[in-house]
Design a protein around this motif. Structure first.
Motif, PDB file in Angstrom:
ATOM      1  N   SER A 120      61.157  12.760  22.644  1.00  0.00           N
ATOM      2  CA  SER A 120      60.702  11.406  23.240  1.00  0.00           C
ATOM      3  C   SER A 120      60.772  11.354  24.742  1.00  0.00           C
ATOM      4  O   SER A 120      59.627  10.702  25.330  1.00  0.00           O
ATOM      5  N   ASP A 123      57.946  13.614  25.910  1.00  0.00           N
ATOM      6  CA  ASP A 123      56.473  12.634  25.794  1.00  0.00           C
ATOM      7  C   ASP A 123      56.415  11.587  26.834  1.00  0.00           C
ATOM      8  O   ASP A 123      55.217  11.547  27.600  1.00  0.00           O
ATOM      9  N   ARG A 124      57.238  11.091  27.093  1.00  0.00           N
ATOM     10  CA  ARG A 124      57.167   9.933  28.068  1.00  0.00           C
ATOM     11  C   ARG A 124      57.088  10.419  29.712  1.00  0.00           C
ATOM     12  O   ARG A 124      55.954  10.029  30.355  1.00  0.00           O
ATOM     13  N   TRP A 126      55.912  13.452  30.394  1.00  0.00           N
ATOM     14  CA  TRP A 126      54.605  14.233  30.482  1.00  0.00           C
ATOM     15  C   TRP A 126      53.333  13.291  30.520  1.00  0.00           C
ATOM     16  O   TRP A 126      52.468  13.413  31.482  1.00  0.00           O
ATOM     17  N   ARG A 127      53.332  12.088  30.029  1.00  0.00           N
ATOM     18  CA  ARG A 127      52.251  11.141  29.690  1.00  0.00           C
ATOM     19  C   ARG A 127      52.168  10.439  31.486  1.00  0.00           C
ATOM     20  O   ARG A 127      51.265  10.529  32.052  1.00  0.00           O
ATOM     21  N   ASP A 128      53.450  10.204  32.161  1.00  0.00           N
ATOM     22  CA  ASP A 128      53.291   9.762  33.346  1.00  0.00           C
ATOM     23  C   ASP A 128      52.841  10.626  34.336  1.00  0.00           C
ATOM     24  O   ASP A 128      52.059  10.430  35.386  1.00  0.00           O
ATOM     25  N   THR A 130      50.938  13.529  33.795  1.00  0.00           N
ATOM     26  CA  THR A 130      49.557  13.884  33.500  1.00  0.00           C
ATOM     27  C   THR A 130      48.671  12.958  33.775  1.00  0.00           C
ATOM     28  O   THR A 130      47.531  13.310  34.196  1.00  0.00           O
ATOM     29  N   ALA A 131      49.192  11.763  33.702  1.00  0.00           N
ATOM     30  CA  ALA A 131      48.027  10.572  34.385  1.00  0.00           C
ATOM     31  C   ALA A 131      47.878  10.745  35.888  1.00  0.00           C
ATOM     32  O   ALA A 131      46.706  10.584  36.413  1.00  0.00           O
ATOM     33  N   LEU A 137      47.347  18.963  32.311  1.00  0.00           N
ATOM     34  CA  LEU A 137      46.611  18.904  30.933  1.00  0.00           C
ATOM     35  C   LEU A 137      45.725  20.108  30.770  1.00  0.00           C
ATOM     36  O   LEU A 137      45.662  20.966  29.682  1.00  0.00           O
ATOM     37  N   GLN A 140      47.902  22.906  29.690  1.00  0.00           N
ATOM     38  CA  GLN A 140      48.538  22.797  28.302  1.00  0.00           C
ATOM     39  C   GLN A 140      47.125  23.289  27.296  1.00  0.00           C
ATOM     40  O   GLN A 140      47.474  24.317  26.415  1.00  0.00           O
ATOM     41  N   ARG A 146      53.915  24.401  23.576  1.00  0.00           N
ATOM     42  CA  ARG A 146      54.168  23.019  23.883  1.00  0.00           C
ATOM     43  C   ARG A 146      54.982  23.098  25.494  1.00  0.00           C
ATOM     44  O   ARG A 146      56.065  23.750  25.487  1.00  0.00           O
TER      45      ARG A 146
END
Length: 166
Positions: A120, A123-124, A126-128, A130-131, A137, A140, A146
């Protein structure tokens, strides 16, 4: 995540060296960074860099690598992308075997503890990241693994308290 960028970085070098060349370049990078306190090698291709020193899981020797870093409050975040290589970088295996590490940011050095982020949290983060840094990305997409994220911190205290704010 830290306020390092506000807009996505779209202009960056897309070439990634092969592992053997990456290792040779890394040794040169560590030397220049240490000699200049990060004046040379403290920023590469739009990313802030630090030196991570781990203990080799097989040799027990200190192993230092230059890595891009991101901030999450007082914590340092490292992405074990290895440029999208099929294998994880050796430093990640060293961290997994022994999380006691040291980092150097500029001339400042600190002992710290590193852990591989759980699902979790990964994921948080990674999202921040890669934005703002979509290059990860692309890395990946190049690998079936992963890409792990490592969190470096020093317990409840910041690593460099006189310069860090929560």
């Amino acid at each position: 995540m830290s306020k390092q960028r506000r807009t996505p970085q779209t202009d960056y070098v897309k070439w990634v060296p092969k592992p053997a060349l990456m290792k040779r370049m890394g040794r040169w990078h560590v030397t220049m960074y240490r000699l200049t306190g990060g004046l040379l090698g403290g920023r590469m291709d739009g990313l802030e860099m630090l030196l991570l020193t781990t203990t080799g899981r097989k040799t027990g020797k200190a192993r230092t690598v230059p890595l891009p870093y991101f901030r999450d409050g007082t914590r340092y975040v490292l992405i074990a992308s290895y440029g999208g290589n099929l294998r994880n970088p050796a430093w990640l295996d060293n961290v997994a075997a022994n999380g006691d590490v040291s980092i150097q940011v500029g001339f400042r050095r600190a002992k710290a503890h590193a852990v591989v982020a759980g699902d979790s949290e990964r994921d948080r983060v990674w999202r921040d990241i890669t934005a703002l840094y979509p290059r990860y990305l692309a890395y990946q997409e190049k690998t079936p693994r992963r890409i792990p994220i490592v969190i470096v911190e020093k317990g409840a205290r910041p690593l460099f308290p006189e310069t860090e704010k929560n």
